[in-house]
Design an enzyme around this catalytic site. Structure first.
Site, PDB file in Angstrom:
ATOM      1  N   SER A 150       0.858  -1.180   0.000  1.00 36.27           N
ATOM      2  CA  SER A 150       0.000   0.000   0.000  1.00 36.27           C
ATOM      3  C   SER A 150       0.888   1.221   0.000  1.00 36.27           C
ATOM      4  O   SER A 150       2.050   1.161   0.430  1.00 36.27           O
ATOM      5  CB  SER A 150      -0.878   0.010   1.262  1.00 36.27           C
ATOM      6  OG  SER A 150      -1.504   1.266   1.439  1.00 36.27           O
ATOM      7  N   TYR A 166      -1.529  -1.142  10.383  1.00 39.49           N
ATOM      8  CA  TYR A 166      -1.631  -1.349   8.936  1.00 39.49           C
ATOM      9  C   TYR A 166      -0.397  -0.797   8.229  1.00 39.49           C
ATOM     10  O   TYR A 166       0.210  -1.475   7.398  1.00 39.49           O
ATOM     11  CB  TYR A 166      -2.899  -0.671   8.418  1.00 39.49           C
ATOM     12  CG  TYR A 166      -3.117  -0.840   6.929  1.00 39.49           C
ATOM     13  CD1 TYR A 166      -3.604  -2.039   6.422  1.00 39.49           C
ATOM     14  CD2 TYR A 166      -2.846   0.199   6.040  1.00 39.49           C
ATOM     15  CE1 TYR A 166      -3.815  -2.204   5.054  1.00 39.49           C
ATOM     16  CE2 TYR A 166      -3.053   0.048   4.678  1.00 39.49           C
ATOM     17  CZ  TYR A 166      -3.532  -1.153   4.195  1.00 39.49           C
ATOM     18  OH  TYR A 166      -3.727  -1.316   2.843  1.00 39.49           O
TER      19      TYR A 166
END
Length: 263
Positions: A150, A166
């Site tokens: 990401s 995350y």
């Protein structure tokens, strides 16, 4: 003999396992692989979602089946690898996409939530890659592993995001990708990562609904969110002979957000 561009991107006769493949980015990537000719096994936790996703691909003429499994569980990962290999005979392409997120301030972040995110986003990638490589790719001296990271891996987030677990997990995915590429290149296995920006996925829905799509889009030079085609090209490049000399790399697909200073 040199191959044409069409031949380089052709996946006829290839097989692929896509985790987190029942919806969103995983389903988009599975569709790209299937459209190029690969046989697909989709996996995620929920059988109902998988059945619907496989039916969608099958309606497009793609050879797709599914196996429900929780990639945070070691026993499920081993079962997923076994059943996939029984069905396909071997796995040419592994897409590690199953993932989780958790929003909480770092000072109050529950340890259980931290462990949940890290177990699925990092440990799960490692264990499934290990299973598929040892039992299929290394003996065949060939394979393609694609890890979903990401743009959250590339830096911190605004205070409103509160996604430290995350971000940390996706940063780990990038170095996992580089380290694995270094070790397994001698077996003819390439390992690369994709760093999506903001797409209209279930993970991003809350943020998009809170801030508004227009404001979210305004942070990208291209002034838009990712759509249901924007990961197809990079997925096919990494998975096919067109990307046979690319390994240990990552590509941001984010409308240019990561190109900005402080982006």
């Amino acid at each position: 003999m040199a191959h044409t561009v069409q031949q380089l991107f052709d996946l006829q006769g290839k097989t692929a396992l896509v985790t987190g493949g029942s919806r969103g980015l995983g389903l988009q990537m599975a569709q790209a692989l299937g459209e190029a000719g690969a046989r697909i096994v989709l996996s995620s936790r929920k059988a109902v979602d998988l059945e619907q996703a496989a039916a969608t691909l099958q309606a497009q003429g793609i050879d797709a089946s599914w196996i429900a499994a929780d990639c945070a569980r070691e026993d499920d990962i081993e079962r997923l690898a076994t059943e996939t290999l029984q069905r396909l005979g071997h796995v040419d392409i592994l897409v590690n996409n199953a993932g989780a997120s958790w929003g909480a301030p770092a000072e109050d972040h529950p340890l259980s939530a931290w462990d949940k995110v890290m177990n699925l986003n990092v440990r799960g990638y490692f264990l499934l890659s290990q299973q598929i490589a040892k039992r299929s790719m290394i003996p065949r001296r060939s394979g393609r592993i694609i890890n979903l990271a990401s743009i959250a891996a590339l830096g911190g987030n605004p205070v409103a995001m509160k996604t430290i677990a995350y971000n940390t997990s996706k940063g780990a995915v990038l170095n996992f990708t580089r380290a694995l590429a270094g070790e397994w290149g001698r077996y003819g296995i390439t390992v690369n990562a994709i760093c999506p920006g903001f797409f209209r996925t279930k993970m991003a829905e809350v943020l998009i609904d809170t801030l508004g799509e227009e404001q979210m889009s305004s942070h990208a030079p291209l002034q838009r969110l990712g759509d249901d085609e924007d990961l197809k090209g990079i997925t096919l490049l990494y998975a096919s002979a067109a990307g046979k000399h690319i390994t240990g790399q990552w590509m941001a697909v984010d409308g240019g957000v990561s190109a900005l200073v402080g982006g």
